[in-house]
Design a protein around this motif. Structure first.
Motif, mmCIF file in Angstrom:
data_model
loop_
_atom_site.group_PDB
_atom_site.id
_atom_site.type_symbol
_atom_site.label_atom_id
_atom_site.label_comp_id
_atom_site.label_asym_id
_atom_site.label_seq_id
_atom_site.Cartn_x
_atom_site.Cartn_y
_atom_site.Cartn_z
ATOM 1 N N MET A 1 27.167 10.776 80.900
ATOM 2 C CA MET A 1 26.627 12.013 81.711
ATOM 3 C C MET A 1 26.290 11.233 83.156
ATOM 4 S SD MET A 1 24.392 14.433 79.376
ATOM 5 C CE MET A 1 24.633 15.856 80.423
ATOM 6 N N GLN A 2 26.505 11.853 84.171
ATOM 7 C CA GLN A 2 26.183 11.348 85.463
ATOM 8 C C GLN A 2 25.003 12.176 86.182
ATOM 9 O OE1 GLN A 2 27.868 8.921 86.875
ATOM 10 N NE2 GLN A 2 29.417 8.795 85.324
ATOM 11 N N SER A 3 24.092 11.599 86.879
ATOM 12 C CA SER A 3 22.984 12.644 87.330
ATOM 13 C C SER A 3 22.853 12.331 88.839
ATOM 14 C CB SER A 3 21.604 11.726 86.707
ATOM 15 O OG SER A 3 20.566 12.479 87.346
ATOM 16 N N PHE A 4 22.805 13.434 89.638
ATOM 17 C CA PHE A 4 22.923 13.553 90.926
ATOM 18 C C PHE A 4 21.642 14.042 91.502
ATOM 19 C CE2 PHE A 4 27.343 13.478 89.673
ATOM 20 C CZ PHE A 4 27.947 12.626 90.461
ATOM 21 N N HIS A 5 21.182 13.397 92.449
ATOM 22 C CA HIS A 5 19.933 13.863 93.497
ATOM 23 C C HIS A 5 20.357 14.889 94.475
ATOM 24 C CE1 HIS A 5 16.407 13.996 96.239
ATOM 25 N NE2 HIS A 5 16.056 14.621 95.258
ATOM 26 N N LEU A 6 20.397 16.058 94.580
ATOM 27 C CA LEU A 6 21.100 16.919 95.531
ATOM 28 C C LEU A 6 19.645 17.465 96.529
ATOM 29 C CD1 LEU A 6 23.457 18.724 93.740
ATOM 30 C CD2 LEU A 6 23.832 16.459 94.770
ATOM 31 N N PRO A 7 19.563 16.922 97.531
ATOM 32 C CA PRO A 7 18.096 17.566 98.285
ATOM 33 C C PRO A 7 18.449 18.918 98.914
ATOM 34 C CG PRO A 7 18.772 15.142 98.820
ATOM 35 C CD PRO A 7 19.915 15.723 98.009
ATOM 36 N N ASP A 8 19.774 19.138 99.319
ATOM 37 C CA ASP A 8 19.905 20.284 99.676
ATOM 38 C C ASP A 8 19.976 21.681 98.655
ATOM 39 O OD1 ASP A 8 19.900 19.285 102.231
ATOM 40 O OD2 ASP A 8 22.076 18.964 101.842
ATOM 41 N N MET A 9 20.152 21.444 97.583
ATOM 42 C CA MET A 9 20.203 22.318 96.560
ATOM 43 C C MET A 9 18.640 22.857 96.218
ATOM 44 S SD MET A 9 21.166 21.996 92.261
ATOM 45 C CE MET A 9 19.756 21.100 91.928
ATOM 46 N N SER A 10 18.630 24.408 96.513
ATOM 47 C CA SER A 10 17.293 24.954 96.399
ATOM 48 C C SER A 10 17.088 26.106 95.653
ATOM 49 C CB SER A 10 16.653 25.126 97.687
ATOM 50 O OG SER A 10 17.517 25.915 98.544
ATOM 51 N N CYS A 11 18.192 26.942 95.317
ATOM 52 C CA CYS A 11 18.047 28.235 94.624
ATOM 53 C C CYS A 11 19.306 28.419 93.791
ATOM 54 C CB CYS A 11 18.097 29.077 95.567
ATOM 55 S SG CYS A 11 19.576 29.422 96.565
ATOM 56 N N GLY A 12 19.239 29.596 93.003
ATOM 57 C CA GLY A 12 20.406 30.028 92.082
ATOM 58 C C GLY A 12 21.765 29.898 92.756
ATOM 59 N N HIS A 13 21.789 30.315 93.971
ATOM 60 C CA HIS A 13 22.922 30.318 94.921
ATOM 61 C C HIS A 13 23.624 29.182 94.959
ATOM 62 C CE1 HIS A 13 25.382 30.646 98.237
ATOM 63 N NE2 HIS A 13 25.744 32.096 98.117
ATOM 64 N N CYS A 14 22.607 28.038 95.359
ATOM 65 C CA CYS A 14 23.401 26.654 95.355
ATOM 66 C C CYS A 14 23.709 26.327 94.048
ATOM 67 C CB CYS A 14 21.982 25.904 95.938
ATOM 68 S SG CYS A 14 21.344 26.323 97.452
ATOM 69 N N ALA A 15 23.182 26.625 93.083
ATOM 70 C CA ALA A 15 23.542 26.154 91.857
ATOM 71 C C ALA A 15 25.004 26.781 91.408
ATOM 72 C CB ALA A 15 22.282 26.597 90.779
ATOM 73 N N SER A 16 25.126 28.217 91.816
ATOM 74 C CA SER A 16 26.340 28.737 91.479
ATOM 75 C C SER A 16 27.298 27.944 92.264
ATOM 76 C CB SER A 16 26.316 30.000 91.900
ATOM 77 O OG SER A 16 27.362 30.938 91.943
ATOM 78 N N ARG A 17 27.380 27.651 93.535
ATOM 79 C CA ARG A 17 28.292 27.090 94.373
ATOM 80 C C ARG A 17 28.697 25.826 93.958
ATOM 81 N NH1 ARG A 17 27.518 27.111 100.606
ATOM 82 N NH2 ARG A 17 29.654 26.163 100.530
ATOM 83 N N ILE A 18 27.504 24.913 93.364
ATOM 84 C CA ILE A 18 27.892 23.697 93.103
ATOM 85 C C ILE A 18 28.596 23.652 91.578
ATOM 86 C CG2 ILE A 18 26.830 21.739 91.776
ATOM 87 C CD1 ILE A 18 24.363 22.279 93.892
ATOM 88 N N GLY A 19 28.192 24.617 90.876
ATOM 89 C CA GLY A 19 28.853 24.840 89.621
ATOM 90 C C GLY A 19 30.448 25.195 89.614
ATOM 91 N N GLN A 20 30.544 26.039 90.639
ATOM 92 C CA GLN A 20 31.984 26.448 90.712
ATOM 93 C C GLN A 20 32.872 25.260 91.448
ATOM 94 O OE1 GLN A 20 32.362 29.405 94.175
ATOM 95 N NE2 GLN A 20 34.310 30.016 93.323
ATOM 96 N N ALA A 21 32.095 24.552 92.246
ATOM 97 C CA ALA A 21 33.002 23.408 92.811
ATOM 98 C C ALA A 21 33.287 22.360 91.811
ATOM 99 C CB ALA A 21 32.039 22.465 94.046
ATOM 100 N N LEU A 22 32.385 22.009 90.873
ATOM 101 C CA LEU A 22 32.529 20.903 89.661
ATOM 102 C C LEU A 22 33.436 21.450 88.903
ATOM 103 C CD1 LEU A 22 28.920 19.520 89.165
ATOM 104 C CD2 LEU A 22 30.898 18.559 90.476
ATOM 105 N N LYS A 23 33.471 22.735 88.596
ATOM 106 C CA LYS A 23 34.400 23.459 87.711
ATOM 107 C C LYS A 23 35.815 23.607 87.991
ATOM 108 C CE LYS A 23 31.491 24.714 84.161
ATOM 109 N NZ LYS A 23 31.875 24.300 82.543
ATOM 110 N N GLU A 24 36.010 23.455 89.341
ATOM 111 C CA GLU A 24 37.184 23.476 89.947
ATOM 112 C C GLU A 24 37.873 22.042 89.824
ATOM 113 O OE1 GLU A 24 37.272 24.647 94.250
ATOM 114 O OE2 GLU A 24 36.657 26.634 93.569
ATOM 115 N N LEU A 25 37.246 21.065 90.015
ATOM 116 C CA LEU A 25 37.391 19.633 89.700
ATOM 117 C C LEU A 25 37.831 19.563 88.139
ATOM 118 C CD1 LEU A 25 37.802 16.933 90.655
ATOM 119 C CD2 LEU A 25 35.479 16.366 90.262
#
Length: 63
Positions: A1-25
């Protein structure tokens, strides 16, 4: 497992975009979000740098 600190992630919308980007990969990846800590944990077969690049491309560069 990899852990990342994402200072710009602040809400559910951010989490959704992050999830989508990682799921594309990696459609099989598993992601755990800790919004209050601005941290995600990713279980994926992809190398760390590929995951980090996907995060940067989505607008959430890891610190």
């Amino acid at each position: 497992m990899q852990s990342f600190h994402l200072p710009d992630m602040s809400c559910g919308h951010c989490a959704s975009r992050i999830g989508q980007a990682l799921k594309e990969l990696d459609p099989q990846c598993r992601i755990e979000f800790a919004l209050g800590e601005h941290r995600i944990t990713v279980q994926s077969q992809q190398p760390r740098e590929a995951l980090a690049q996907a995060l940067r491309t989505a607008g959430y560069p890891p610190a």
